[in-house]
Design an enzyme around this catalytic site. Structure first.
Site, PDB file in Angstrom:
ATOM      1  N   ASN A 100       0.890  -1.214   0.033  1.00 30.13           N
ATOM      2  CA  ASN A 100       0.133   0.006  -0.026  1.00 30.13           C
ATOM      3  C   ASN A 100       0.995   1.046   0.119  1.00 30.13           C
ATOM      4  O   ASN A 100       1.709   1.460   0.884  1.00 30.13           O
ATOM      5  CB  ASN A 100      -0.827  -0.038   1.364  1.00 30.13           C
ATOM      6  CG  ASN A 100      -1.808   1.211   1.450  1.00 30.13           C
ATOM      7  OD1 ASN A 100      -1.884   2.025   0.513  1.00 30.13           O
ATOM      8  ND2 ASN A 100      -2.410   1.336   2.547  1.00 30.13           N
ATOM      9  N   GLU A 148     -14.915  28.864  -1.114  1.00 32.32           N
ATOM     10  CA  GLU A 148     -15.065  27.374  -0.535  1.00 32.32           C
ATOM     11  C   GLU A 148     -15.824  27.524   0.727  1.00 32.32           C
ATOM     12  O   GLU A 148     -16.519  26.485   0.935  1.00 32.32           O
ATOM     13  CB  GLU A 148     -13.579  26.845  -0.595  1.00 32.32           C
ATOM     14  CG  GLU A 148     -13.582  25.400  -0.096  1.00 32.32           C
ATOM     15  CD  GLU A 148     -14.565  24.386  -0.865  1.00 32.32           C
ATOM     16  OE1 GLU A 148     -15.237  24.851  -2.143  1.00 32.32           O
ATOM     17  OE2 GLU A 148     -14.609  23.456  -0.299  1.00 32.32           O
ATOM     18  N   GLU A 176     -23.687  23.565   1.924  1.00 35.38           N
ATOM     19  CA  GLU A 176     -23.918  22.168   1.651  1.00 35.38           C
ATOM     20  C   GLU A 176     -23.990  21.204   2.954  1.00 35.38           C
ATOM     21  O   GLU A 176     -24.517  20.178   2.890  1.00 35.38           O
ATOM     22  CB  GLU A 176     -22.929  21.390   0.460  1.00 35.38           C
ATOM     23  CG  GLU A 176     -21.467  21.326   1.119  1.00 35.38           C
ATOM     24  CD  GLU A 176     -20.804  20.679  -0.035  1.00 35.38           C
ATOM     25  OE1 GLU A 176     -21.131  19.921  -0.651  1.00 35.38           O
ATOM     26  OE2 GLU A 176     -19.610  21.158  -0.156  1.00 35.38           O
ATOM     27  N   HIS A 184     -21.134  47.834  -2.689  1.00 33.51           N
ATOM     28  CA  HIS A 184     -21.758  47.845  -4.255  1.00 33.51           C
ATOM     29  C   HIS A 184     -23.022  47.225  -3.955  1.00 33.51           C
ATOM     30  O   HIS A 184     -23.522  47.011  -5.279  1.00 33.51           O
ATOM     31  CB  HIS A 184     -20.789  47.263  -5.139  1.00 33.51           C
ATOM     32  CG  HIS A 184     -19.479  48.363  -5.351  1.00 33.51           C
ATOM     33  ND1 HIS A 184     -19.462  49.761  -5.666  1.00 33.51           N
ATOM     34  CD2 HIS A 184     -18.490  48.193  -4.992  1.00 33.51           C
ATOM     35  CE1 HIS A 184     -18.320  49.907  -5.721  1.00 33.51           C
ATOM     36  NE2 HIS A 184     -17.562  49.189  -5.301  1.00 33.51           N
ATOM     37  N   LYS A 222     -22.240  12.389  -4.440  1.00 36.80           N
ATOM     38  CA  LYS A 222     -20.650  12.514  -4.234  1.00 36.80           C
ATOM     39  C   LYS A 222     -20.293  12.853  -5.600  1.00 36.80           C
ATOM     40  O   LYS A 222     -19.213  13.628  -5.869  1.00 36.80           O
ATOM     41  CB  LYS A 222     -20.090  11.397  -3.956  1.00 36.80           C
ATOM     42  CG  LYS A 222     -18.276  11.423  -3.612  1.00 36.80           C
ATOM     43  CD  LYS A 222     -18.073  12.392  -2.736  1.00 36.80           C
ATOM     44  CE  LYS A 222     -16.557  12.670  -2.751  1.00 36.80           C
ATOM     45  NZ  LYS A 222     -15.988  13.975  -1.946  1.00 36.80           N
TER      46      LYS A 222
HETATM   47  C1  AGP Z   1     -17.955  19.772  -2.733  1.00 31.68           C
HETATM   48  O1  AGP Z   1     -18.114  19.759  -1.477  1.00 31.68           O
HETATM   49  C2  AGP Z   1     -19.410  18.972  -3.406  1.00 31.68           C
HETATM   50  N1  AGP Z   1     -19.249  17.620  -3.305  1.00 31.68           N
HETATM   51  C3  AGP Z   1     -19.323  19.281  -5.128  1.00 31.68           C
HETATM   52  O2  AGP Z   1     -19.292  20.668  -5.403  1.00 31.68           O
HETATM   53  C4  AGP Z   1     -18.018  18.771  -5.769  1.00 31.68           C
HETATM   54  O3  AGP Z   1     -17.114  19.356  -5.643  1.00 31.68           O
HETATM   55  C5  AGP Z   1     -18.425  18.864  -7.590  1.00 31.68           C
HETATM   56  O4  AGP Z   1     -19.843  18.117  -7.544  1.00 31.68           O
HETATM   57  C6  AGP Z   1     -17.327  18.461  -8.262  1.00 31.68           C
HETATM   58  O5  AGP Z   1     -17.024  17.133  -8.046  1.00 31.68           O
HETATM   59  P1  AGP Z   1     -15.762  16.529  -8.882  1.00 31.68           P
HETATM   60  O6  AGP Z   1     -14.849  17.178  -8.239  1.00 31.68           O
HETATM   61  O7  AGP Z   1     -15.845  14.982  -8.380  1.00 31.68           O
HETATM   62  O8  AGP Z   1     -15.765  16.714 -10.358  1.00 31.68           O
END
Ligand code: AGP
Length: 607
Positions: free
Chosen positions: A99, A480, A487, A503, A602
């Site tokens: 690994n 970010e 989220e 603005h 995800k």
């Molecule tokens: C981030 O916390 C989210 N899960 C989402 O914005 C994610 O970054 C986006 O869907 C892009 O995914 P990827 O990096 O697998 O392309």
């Protein structure tokens, strides 16, 4: 990250190995295999999920009470049957699972090939079996010791041999290994969850240690052969906790893995003088020197990571760069020429919008470089050049450690491009390299200050709206931080350049409205403080992310989340951590499902 299993004792090893590998599935993998000893050593392995391996075993069950097993997360060579572990030397008498990464694998491979060796796989791991076989001279532990001395990198390696049929030898160089102590049997794994149901008594193996495992137990030595006396520990986690390494959620585990992720993504790629070697980049210096522009395209957190790259390429390399949302770029009919590079960033490598945007590059005669975390992902297969992040599988939907790895990958890419274009001199490159190598320690320090974040979380947990502001790189981090908070906590949040507040959005700042301000970019510090004063004048509440040495901010801020002093260009790596933790704790306080937030996936594989 790969998963490792080992067993020696009175039971049949096969079912124990499979069961353990299944309990490591959460770590993510793309192939698996086991080797079971019974006079000879039988290796059975298969691409894909463990069920494919189980189908093989059902047809031809192994017998024997000693064995090793492995789930592979591909780093060198695509996920195939041949590249799956375990790997044996040509005689089949020495079998290895591994690994990690062997940094000098090409030198070893060339040396072995020159002596006539033939290889059954594309992996660096197979070389270890060849080396152990070559170095074996009656003592398996000594042969493994010599093999370790010949191979550079961070890994865990587990070896068995027909020559010592009752023994397993294991070595840890960074990648984790634990020993489970049973009654007349001994277990070995890369993580506690794999064997916690067999025993709660463990020996933790530290870096640069070698373990000799038999049914009677385990003997630990340093890699140089000095005996190590270590007390077993008793683990009382429940099953759910154990998959998360004792953390309550995968997200918190992954936030805390970030120092190691930085180390892994840098490993073998960054020299002390700031020069970099990036395997997977096929273009040459002439191509880089001729570049007119870099485009970066991604979605979500990956897009926010791209903002850091944009700023670095512009400010440090003086190279025109622009980051575009992939879902916009794909239909924008952009003017991209052959002297422009399109960088697509995607943790999964499967985001439909990012794949669509990445695929416009060849239509314009431009190269496409993929920055991705998944070897063999669709994006990596489209790419002309690939820069893999090495964050390991990211389980939590909210991206943290993969985001961190994307930043590191872009710093490395900037050093590579800067060197080729002569826009980064050696002194600067050396300074950046030193700074990059110091980041794991800086992030660990920030992680140790979680109490500052908890204080901030208490202040915003009941807010209706939370604003994030910053300038330059601080604005990228603000975006970010805002995305993480939205989220995870479902709180409305918005990020904007600090200069933009007056603005329009300032109209929303009234008594008690929380505004989180990033203050790591010292060249625009006073201008950002002006925005802070605008907020305070309207009764807004300031929560700041600032350097340890910043005494000014105390005048304005109700809460300060501190980061160690560092090069402003590298500050995003440390400054994002309090914001990740803030989102995590607010969501936890609000009782939300942290690893699977509502409405989110995800990998967004639909357009
Ligand atoms: C981030 O916390 C989210 N899960 C989402 O914005 C994610 O970054 C986006 O869907 C892009 O995914 P990827 O990096 O697998 O392309």
């Amino acid at each position: 990250m790969c998963g490792i299993m080992g067993y020696v004792g009175p039971q049949q090893a096969g079912p124990i190995l499979i069961d353990g590998l299944r309990r490591l599935e959460y770590r993510g993998y793309d192939s698996s295999g086991i080797a079971v000893g019974n006079g000879t050593i039988r290796v059975q392995k298969a691409e894909g999920k463990i069920k494919n391996l189980e189908a093989l075993l059902a047809e031809d069950p192994p017998t024997g009470s000693i064995g090793i097993g492995h789930t592979r997360w591909a780093t060198h060579g695509a996920p195939t049957d041949a590249n799956a572990h375990p790997h044996a030397d040509p005689s089949g008498e020495f079998v290895v699972v591994h690994n990690g990464i062997i940094e000098n694998f090409q030198d070893i491979k060339d040396e072995l090939a020159a002596l006539g060796a033939e290889f059954a796989s594309e992996t660096d791991s197979e070389l270890l079996a060849h080396l152990v076989a070559r170095e074996y001279d009656g003592d398996l532990a000594e042969a493994v010791r010599k093999t370790v001395a010949l191979s550079q990198g961070a890994y865990a390696m587990v070896v068995m041999s027909t020559r010592e049929p009752d023994t397993i030898i294991a070595v840890r160089k960074i990648s984790p290994l634990v020993i489970g102590l049973g009654d007349g049997e001994t277990f070995l794994a890369s993580d506690i969850p794999a064997i916690l149901h067999h025993t709660r008594d463990f020996l933790v193996i530290e870096d640069d240690e070698l373990v000799i495992v038999t049914a009677d137990g385990a003997t630990i030595e340093t890699i140089s052969g000095e005996p190590v006396d270590r007390e077993p520990i008793h683990i009382d986690w429940d099953a759910a906790q154990s998959e998360k390494g004792g953390y309550e959620h995968f997200m918190l585990k992954e936030i805390n893995e970030q120092p190691d992720v930085i180390t892994e993504t840098l490993r073998g790629r960054l020299n002390a003088d700031g020069t970099v070697g990036l395997e997977g980049l096929e273009f040459d210096d002439d191509y880089i020197a001729g570049l007119d522009r870099v485009w970066i395209t991604a979605c979500g957190t990956a897009y926010n990571a791209g903002l850091i790259g944009q700023e670095i390429f512009r400010r440090v390399l003086r190279l025109p760069a622009n980051v575009e949302y992939a879902h916009e770029l794909r239909d924008a009919d952009p003017i991209i020429g052959p002297k422009e590079l399109l960088i697509a960033i995607s943790q999964s490598g499967e985001t439909a919008d990012t794949l669509a945007a990445a695929r416009i590059a060849p239509d314009h005669g431009a190269r496409m470089l993929a920055i991705t975390n998944v070897v063999g992902s669709t994006l990596s297969r489209y790419a002309d050049d690939i820069l893999y992040t090495r964050a390991g599988p990211e389980i939590s939907v909210a991206s943290t450690k993969a985001y961190m790895a994307m930043l590191i990958a872009q710093y490395l890419l900037a050093l590579r491009i800067g060197a080729a274009r002569g826009t980064v001199d050696e002194a600067h490159a050396r300074a950046v390299a030193l700074g990059l190598h110091q980041l794991p320690r800086a992030v660990r320090e920030v992680l140790s200050r979680e109490s500052e974040v908890l204080a901030a979380a208490e202040r915003i947990v009941d807010a209706d709206d939370v604003y994030f502001i910053g300038r330059g790189l601080d604005y990228a981090i603000a975006l970010e931080g805002s995305l993480k908070l939205k989220e995870l906590s479902y709180l409305h949040s918005e990020a904007m350049p600090a200069g933009e507040l007056k603005h329009g959005t300032l109209a929303l700042i009234t008594d008690g409205v929380p505004v989180i301000v990033l203050l790591t970019q010292r060249h625009v510090y006073n201008k950002t403080i002006s925005a802070v004063q605008e907020v305070k004048a309207r009764g807004g509440e300031i929560l700041a992310v600032a350097y340890d040495t910043d005494t000014e901010i105390e005048k304005y801020s109700d809460t300060v989340m501190r980061i160690p002093d560092m090069n402003d260009l590298l500050a995003p790596v440390a400054a994002v951590v309090p914001l990740q933790l803030l989102a995590y704790h607010v969501a936890r306080m609000r009782g939300h499902d942290i690893d699977q937030p509502r409405n989110l996936a995800k990998s967004v594989t639909v357009e």
